[in-house]
Design an enzyme around this catalytic site. Structure first.
Site, PDB file in Angstrom:
ATOM      1  N   GLN A 132      -1.751  30.123 -44.950  1.00  0.00           N
ATOM      2  CA  GLN A 132      -2.163  29.353 -43.787  1.00  0.00           C
ATOM      3  C   GLN A 132      -3.412  29.913 -43.135  1.00  0.00           C
ATOM      4  O   GLN A 132      -4.070  29.239 -42.347  1.00  0.00           O
ATOM      5  CB  GLN A 132      -1.027  29.285 -42.763  1.00  0.00           C
ATOM      6  CG  GLN A 132      -0.649  30.615 -42.154  1.00  0.00           C
ATOM      7  CD  GLN A 132       0.600  30.524 -41.293  1.00  0.00           C
ATOM      8  OE1 GLN A 132       1.698  30.370 -41.798  1.00  0.00           O
ATOM      9  NE2 GLN A 132       0.422  30.617 -39.978  1.00  0.00           N
ATOM     10  N   ASN A 300       7.083  32.533 -47.825  1.00  0.00           N
ATOM     11  CA  ASN A 300       6.245  32.518 -46.637  1.00  0.00           C
ATOM     12  C   ASN A 300       4.929  31.794 -46.929  1.00  0.00           C
ATOM     13  O   ASN A 300       4.688  31.361 -48.061  1.00  0.00           O
ATOM     14  CB  ASN A 300       5.981  33.952 -46.157  1.00  0.00           C
ATOM     15  CG  ASN A 300       5.564  34.008 -44.698  1.00  0.00           C
ATOM     16  OD1 ASN A 300       5.601  33.006 -43.987  1.00  0.00           O
ATOM     17  ND2 ASN A 300       5.154  35.179 -44.248  1.00  0.00           N
TER      18      ASN A 300
END
Length: 333
Positions: A132, A300
């Site tokens: 991200q 994740n």
């Protein structure tokens, strides 16, 4: 009014930067920069080096005080090692708002037989780990991952879905782009929007943008969102019988940022205040099967350099450790 849970942002406590460099750390600094592909201007390097040194000292002390090596868990100076507390707050401000009232709850399936270990990656349900970067969109990565698993179940084809499509286009459903969002709202966007594009046609940019979704490029639709009852038995049943599950955990601790491997044993993890979305893909145990060596395997969205090539092991059957079963959900196509 729909009941909502507003959760604290994830932050990293870092001491004030030291005014002069510790020259004994020169070799370690150069090695860290090379391994994390860091390059700075001369002025920026001074500031980043000072922050990095304080982080090094903080986490060496953390390891020593908490005996993490003895518990088979390590924290390290990963790619976030040159970031201040404020920078980490901006990066990790996932700001989850989890509304579950309108989700259709699945029921615990009694004495469902489940294997001792399980991993959807081996079945082809899981796309590569994403990153991200400096954008708080863990919620979008976790939602896309769960839909990807269901799409693979239906078509037999693993298709990375567009996180950016969710970031740009789902704001009217309670998300807020890089400033955070709620997974349930993102699922509802896909359901009511009539689809979601693939990563190939709507690539990730790590920033907020204008919605550019085109219905003719949609590759998946969902019919409903199912919320898993908040207990670990139900979570295991849902995982094994349906596919990867979107979950949320308490990730505000320093040990989470620097996690490198092993079963995560943060003593201050709170099961009632999850603030970071992840994708549950499996479970297992280390060594002999015992209560304190069982784990959940979660994916994740901080790249493969974080954790165990982008994955983390969360304690299993330990009273909903870090809130792993508190806000679990998945879609049905």
């Amino acid at each position: 009014m729909k009941p909502s849970v507003f959760l604290a942002i994830l932050c990293l406590g870092v001491a004030a930067a030291a005014p002069f460099p510790d020259y004994s750390l020169d070799a370690e600094w150069e090695k860290w920069k090379k391994s994390n592909e860091k390059a700075y201007s001369p002025e920026e390097e001074k500031q980043k080096r000072a922050v990095w040194e304080e982080n090094v000292k903080t986490f060496k002390l953390y390891n020593r005080v908490n005996g993490l090596e003895m518990n088979n868990i390590t924290v390290e100076m990963n790619e976030f090692g040159d970031m201040t507390a404020e920078e980490m707050r901006k990066l990790m401000n996932d700001g989850l708002v989890l509304t579950l009232k309108n989700g259709k709850r699945i029921q615990k399936r009694g004495n469902v037989k489940v294997p001792k270990t399980f991993d959807w990656r081996r079945e082809g349900f899981v796309t590569p780990v994403g990153n991200q970067r400096r954008c708080g969109v863990c919620w979008a990565f976790a939602v896309a991952g769960s839909i990807e698993g269901q799409l693979f179940r239906k078509t037999g084809k693993l298709t990375p879905l567009s996180v950016q499509n969710l970031v740009d286009c789902s704001k009217s459903f309670g998300t807020n782009g890089c400033k955070g969002g709620k997974p349930y709202g993102a699922f509802q966007y896909v359901k009511k929007n009539g689809g979601l594009e693939a990563e190939a046609t709507y690539p990730y940019e790590a920033k907020d943008g204008l919605c550019r979704y085109r219905r003719e490029r949609s590759v998946v639709k969902i019919n409903r969102v199912l919320v898993v009852p908040s207990n670990e038995d139900a979570l295991m049943n849902a995982l094994v019988t349906h596919g990867p599950i979107t979950v949320a955990i308490d990730a505000k601790h320093d040990s989470f940022k620097r996690y490198r491997g092993g079963i995560y044993q943060e003593p201050n993890c709170n099961s009632t205040s999850p603030n970071h979305s992840m994708l549950l893909v499996g479970y297992g145990y280390e060594g002999a099967e015992s209560e304190n060596r069982k784990y959940w395997l979660v994916k994740n969205s901080h790249g493969e350099r974080w954790g165990e090539r982008g994955y983390m092991k969360i304690p299993r059957d330990q009273n909903n450790f870090c809130g792993i079963s508190s806000y679990a959900m998945y879609p049905k196509l």
